[in-house]
Motif scaffolding. Structure first.
Motif, mmCIF file in Angstrom:
data_model
loop_
_atom_site.group_PDB
_atom_site.id
_atom_site.type_symbol
_atom_site.label_atom_id
_atom_site.label_comp_id
_atom_site.label_asym_id
_atom_site.label_seq_id
_atom_site.Cartn_x
_atom_site.Cartn_y
_atom_site.Cartn_z
ATOM 1 N N TYR A 24 0.780 -1.228 0.000
ATOM 2 C CA TYR A 24 0.000 0.000 0.000
ATOM 3 C C TYR A 24 0.816 1.285 0.000
ATOM 4 O O TYR A 24 0.256 2.361 0.021
ATOM 5 C CB TYR A 24 -1.005 0.016 1.156
ATOM 6 C CG TYR A 24 -0.429 -0.273 2.515
ATOM 7 C CD1 TYR A 24 -0.614 -1.517 3.091
ATOM 8 C CD2 TYR A 24 0.276 0.686 3.220
ATOM 9 C CE1 TYR A 24 -0.109 -1.806 4.340
ATOM 10 C CE2 TYR A 24 0.785 0.401 4.473
ATOM 11 C CZ TYR A 24 0.589 -0.839 5.027
ATOM 12 O OH TYR A 24 1.099 -1.113 6.266
ATOM 13 N N GLN A 25 2.120 1.215 -0.045
ATOM 14 C CA GLN A 25 2.928 2.431 -0.108
ATOM 15 C C GLN A 25 2.788 3.107 -1.465
ATOM 16 O O GLN A 25 2.748 2.444 -2.490
ATOM 17 C CB GLN A 25 4.413 2.106 0.089
ATOM 18 C CG GLN A 25 4.809 1.827 1.489
ATOM 19 C CD GLN A 25 6.314 1.730 1.597
ATOM 20 O OE1 GLN A 25 7.017 2.669 1.257
ATOM 21 N NE2 GLN A 25 6.792 0.590 2.052
ATOM 22 N N TYR A 26 2.730 4.427 -1.434
ATOM 23 C CA TYR A 26 2.774 5.174 -2.677
ATOM 24 C C TYR A 26 3.625 6.409 -2.457
ATOM 25 O O TYR A 26 3.361 7.165 -1.530
ATOM 26 C CB TYR A 26 1.377 5.582 -3.154
ATOM 27 C CG TYR A 26 1.433 6.252 -4.504
ATOM 28 C CD1 TYR A 26 1.511 5.486 -5.649
ATOM 29 C CD2 TYR A 26 1.493 7.629 -4.618
ATOM 30 C CE1 TYR A 26 1.602 6.084 -6.893
ATOM 31 C CE2 TYR A 26 1.592 8.236 -5.857
ATOM 32 C CZ TYR A 26 1.642 7.456 -6.983
ATOM 33 O OH TYR A 26 1.756 8.037 -8.209
ATOM 34 N N PRO A 27 4.636 6.638 -3.226
ATOM 35 C CA PRO A 27 5.064 5.766 -4.316
ATOM 36 C C PRO A 27 5.683 4.471 -3.777
ATOM 37 O O PRO A 27 6.160 4.421 -2.648
ATOM 38 C CB PRO A 27 6.105 6.608 -5.063
ATOM 39 C CG PRO A 27 6.620 7.573 -4.055
ATOM 40 C CD PRO A 27 5.480 7.837 -3.102
ATOM 41 N N SER A 28 5.655 3.461 -4.601
ATOM 42 C CA SER A 28 6.198 2.156 -4.201
ATOM 43 C C SER A 28 7.679 2.245 -3.894
ATOM 44 O O SER A 28 8.406 3.039 -4.485
ATOM 45 C CB SER A 28 5.999 1.139 -5.326
ATOM 46 O OG SER A 28 4.642 0.932 -5.566
ATOM 47 N N SER A 29 8.124 1.397 -2.965
ATOM 48 C CA SER A 29 9.555 1.260 -2.717
ATOM 49 C C SER A 29 9.856 -0.220 -2.560
ATOM 50 O O SER A 29 9.092 -0.965 -1.961
ATOM 51 C CB SER A 29 9.983 2.050 -1.472
ATOM 52 O OG SER A 29 9.367 1.545 -0.315
ATOM 53 N N ARG A 30 10.950 -0.640 -3.155
ATOM 54 C CA ARG A 30 11.388 -2.037 -3.082
ATOM 55 C C ARG A 30 12.897 -2.001 -2.897
ATOM 56 O O ARG A 30 13.624 -1.590 -3.796
ATOM 57 C CB ARG A 30 11.060 -2.809 -4.368
ATOM 58 C CG ARG A 30 9.604 -2.815 -4.749
ATOM 59 C CD ARG A 30 8.797 -3.804 -3.927
ATOM 60 N NE ARG A 30 7.422 -3.839 -4.357
ATOM 61 C CZ ARG A 30 6.449 -3.083 -3.851
ATOM 62 N NH1 ARG A 30 6.727 -2.218 -2.903
ATOM 63 N NH2 ARG A 30 5.218 -3.180 -4.292
#
Length: 124
Positions: A24-30
């Protein structure tokens, strides 16, 4: 149906590992962050870079020429190579079973209110 978030503390060979994954994070982080007593390594999977920090010094390596699809192409080539030449895969079925056992133990721990799950015998 999939869990929105997972936080887990695991121990591998006496080394504590903190795991966080969410959708659910925005913006995505990986990223993968490895922290040691003298510095840290951060591998950003979205930005395709690696940052190494030791003391006051920081260096960054960019992998801008990396194309994500190439990873999957190489994986399928390796699979066919193993089938055609009857060679051992880089990641074995046993490795997959161990990964699944870890995921199921995390899920079991959550269901039991965060109970410690000892997997030492299962991982041997």
């Amino acid at each position: 149906d999939v869990d929105d978030c997972c936080d887990a503390v695991l121990t591998f060979g006496g080394v504590p590992v903190s795991l966080h994954a969410d959708f659910y994070q925005y913006p995505s982080s990986r990223y993968i962050l490895i922290v040691g007593s003298n510095g840290k390594i951060n591998a950003d999977i979205i930005k395709n870079n690696l940052t190494l920090s030791v003391g006051d010094k920081t260096s960054e390596i960019d992998f801008n020429d990396f194309t994500r699809n190439d990873m999957f192409i190489e994986e399928i080539k390796r699979f066919f190579d193993c089938v055609e030449k009857d060679s051992a895969p880089d990641i074995t079925v046993e490795d997959g079973v161990k990964s699944l056992k870890i995921a199921l133990a995390v899920k079991q721990s959550v269901a039991c209110g965060g109970k410690y799950i000892d997997m030492m015998e299962e991982m041997l």
